[in-house]
Design an enzyme around this catalytic site. Structure first.
Site, PDB file in Angstrom:
ATOM      1  N   LYS A 189       0.844  -1.194   0.000  1.00  0.00           N
ATOM      2  CA  LYS A 189       0.000   0.000   0.000  1.00  0.00           C
ATOM      3  C   LYS A 189       0.877   1.242   0.000  1.00  0.00           C
ATOM      4  O   LYS A 189       1.969   1.241   0.572  1.00  0.00           O
ATOM      5  CB  LYS A 189      -0.894  -0.039   1.244  1.00  0.00           C
ATOM      6  CG  LYS A 189      -1.953   1.052   1.325  1.00  0.00           C
ATOM      7  CD  LYS A 189      -2.800   0.844   2.572  1.00  0.00           C
ATOM      8  CE  LYS A 189      -3.923   1.855   2.685  1.00  0.00           C
ATOM      9  NZ  LYS A 189      -4.756   1.625   3.888  1.00  0.00           N
ATOM     10  N   SER A 242      -9.399   1.687   2.741  1.00  0.00           N
ATOM     11  CA  SER A 242      -8.497   2.492   1.951  1.00  0.00           C
ATOM     12  C   SER A 242      -7.420   1.676   1.220  1.00  0.00           C
ATOM     13  O   SER A 242      -6.669   2.218   0.405  1.00  0.00           O
ATOM     14  CB  SER A 242      -7.805   3.522   2.850  1.00  0.00           C
ATOM     15  OG  SER A 242      -7.037   2.893   3.867  1.00  0.00           O
ATOM     16  N   SER A 255      -9.994  -0.837   6.664  1.00  0.00           N
ATOM     17  CA  SER A 255      -9.300  -0.614   5.395  1.00  0.00           C
ATOM     18  C   SER A 255      -8.615  -1.843   4.815  1.00  0.00           C
ATOM     19  O   SER A 255      -8.267  -1.853   3.636  1.00  0.00           O
ATOM     20  CB  SER A 255      -8.276   0.513   5.554  1.00  0.00           C
ATOM     21  OG  SER A 255      -8.930   1.733   5.781  1.00  0.00           O
TER      22      SER A 255
END
Length: 573
Positions: A134, A209, A233
């Site tokens: 990420k 996210s 997330s």
């Protein structure tokens, strides 16, 4: 004449640099959304991957990949190249990547191949494994945009602790993936890179996210990814994209050096965790990171090595013994859509046929926990978000509903949901005094104690002589929804507030013939009503349906083992 804002010019230049980082021979023909909403199979048919690269990248069991790398049946270079090409295919279809650094990753893979050939042994437990990250995990020499224009041009001077451990363990970090501006959305869109799409239906969101990771892994563009989770997330994109994930408890895995939002907010902290198409990926990643003794690199990391006795379910009667699972059919905030209810029934049937007990879980003080958590998240009055936006002059994104320009380009047309969370915390959250924030922390402690006591009392409801071993519930009340319509239905945030170790596992896919709309019920609130009205069988057809397994604090090993038990029961039945 009007002059384009500088921040827009920066975004354009960054996107151009990203496009230029893709080898020209890896560009595939366009696949318009209107004609190809589901592009899961495009890597197999687009012609870019060789048969061997397809064989490698279609292998989802991380332990199998590692075994072939250790034996030199597959080289690290060819494995990295196969997944890299597939990742770039996924990116062209879903916009899932941020940083693309092909030469650097292949050079790292070559070093590993040379070491194995010359020394006759591997470097570590993840030798040769490509791992996607990420866009929070800083890597020396690379920008860490993290969804903000102000991140453009900010090159990291060193690797974050996790990346240091991955290199020491023999891994090959090879791409970084897209996130939303602020990180505090269950979707993935920002002004720099734009919107990430769900490969099962590109008019739907992959979640957030960690949505870039979700879309990439769903396309099998990476064998193992690492995301983060402060309110869901990791789990939301895993549920929306048909993946497995582990949300560990606070500080079990090392976060130091990673970029983040709301830095300094330490009551409900963000945690990192693995995402994969196999449970073996979660276990192997967690073992490898703990084997590296992260507490010697991260001062907040808990000094707790991998506990084999907990993996053997020492506090749950032992492996092979009867367990008691409780199903949370709904959380008292939002009732789940029909596919989620069917998935829970499938799990209940599978577990009971394997000899386990399954009872109902009754929610305990959920609205109080919900309000407390959401108020903590906005206690700074959005000062953190506004400050980062002000550095570049970019606007703060107020909604994930596609803009008019996107609607025209891609055929989107959706109405925003009812903003129920704003009713809990107010339309314009106040910047709280320190004393008021401390009272929220005190309230949170009391809520955690109350929930712990409630769980302990379930010993009176089980046949095992123990409290409930784990809770099964939706991770989200629905399968992947149209962009802009993923509201917070609290199923995930409960676990962050209570710090319960949690996994997500895939169960089934939405089937319009089986998942017929439910009759209207007495709605809990406006959000419950809006989500009920959202359900349309044809809209969600074919989307993955996942559930979460909730354990107790710092029960990573046991939660993983119980997830294996549930997963194996589903596959047998």
């Amino acid at each position: 004449m009007t002059t384009e804002p500088i921040w827009k010019a920066l975004c354009y230049a960054k996107r151009k640099a990203q496009r230029d980082s893709i080898p020209p021979e890896w560009i595939i023909p366009p696949y318009p959304i209107s004609a190809y909403p589901d592009i899961i199979d495009v890597p197999e048919i687009c012609g870019l991957l060789t048969p061997r690269e397809l064989l490698i990248s279609e292998t989802t069991d991380v332990d199998e990949i590692l075994a072939k790398l250790r034996s030199a049946e597959w080289t690290a270079v060819e494995t990295t190249l196969a997944f890299y090409k597939r990742a770039v295919i996924a990116h062209q279809l879903t916009n899932c990547l941020t940083e693309i650094f092909v030469e650097r990753a292949l050079a790292r893979a070559q070093e590993l191949d040379d070491y194995l050939r010359n020394m006759g042994k591997v470097i570590g437990p993840l030798h040769g494994l490509p791992i996607s990250l990420k866009d929070q995990f800083t890597m020396k020499g690379l920008e860490t945009v993290m969804g903000y224009v102000s991140g453009i041009g900010q090159y990291a001077s060193e690797d974050c602790v996790l990346v240091q451990i991955l290199y020491a363990s023999g891994a090959v970090p090879f791409v970084r993936t897209n996130v939303p501006q602020t990180l505090m959305w269950g979707e993935t869109h920002n002004n720099v890179f734009g919107r990430t799409l769900n490969p099962y239906n590109r008019s739907l969101t992959p979640g957030g996210s960690s949505g870039g990771e979700g879309a990439l892994l769903a396309m099998k563009g990476s064998p193992l990814g690492v995301g983060t989770d402060i309110g869901g997330s990791l789990r939301i994109p895993s549920a929306f994209c048909g993946l497995y994930t582990l949300r560990p408890s606070y500080s079990r895995l090392p976060y130091y050096g990673a970029a983040n939002a709301l830095i300094g907010q330490e009551s409900i902290t963000s945690v990192l965790g693995p995402m994969a198409n196999s449970l073996s990926g979660l276990k192997t990643f967690t073992q490898a990171v703990l084997q590296a003794k992260p507490w010697n690199l991260d001062p907040l990391a808990i000094r707790k090595p991998w506990a084999e006795d907990e993996w053997e379910l020492s506090e749950h009667g032992g492996v092979g013994q009867k367990l008691c699972f409780a199903i949370m059919w709904d959380n008292g905030v939002v009732k789940p859509h029909p596919p989620l209810v069917r998935a829970m029934r499938m799990v209940k049937t599978a577990l009971e046929e394997m000899g386990h007990q399954v009872i109902d879980w009754k929610p305990h003080r959920h609205l109080e926990i919900y309000k407390n958590a959401e108020t903590i998240f906005v206690a700074d009055g959005n000062h953190d978000y506004d400050t980062d936006c002000a550095k570049s002059g970019e606007p703060l994104i107020q909604s994930m509903v596609p803009s008019l320009e996107e609607e025209v380009a891609e055929g989107y047309k959706f109405e925003p949901p009812h903003p129920f969370v704003k009713k809990l915390v107010g339309d314009n959250p106040a910047h709280l005094r320190a004393y008021d924030l401390w009272r929220l922390h005190e309230e949170k402690q009391e809520l955690r104690k109350s929930h712990l006591d409630y769980w302990e009392k379930t010993i009176n409801e089980t046949d095992t002589g123990r409290r409930v071993d784990a809770i099964i519930s939706p991770a989200v009340a629905y399968a992947a929804v149209p962009h802009g319509l993923n509201t917070d239905s609290f199923y995930t945030t409960l676990c962050n507030a209570m710090d319960y170790t949690t996994s997500v596992f895939p169960v089934t896919y939405v089937d319009p013939l089986l998942d017929l709309p439910h009759e209207p019920h007495q709605f809990y609130n406006e959000e419950d009503e809006a989500i009920y009205k959202l359900y349309q069988t044809d809209l969600f057809a074919g989307c993955p349906v996942g559930l979460q397994l909730i354990g107790r604090t710092l029960e990573e090993e046991a939660v993983l083992r119980m997830t294996y038990i549930v997963d194996e029961a589903l596959k047998k039945v």
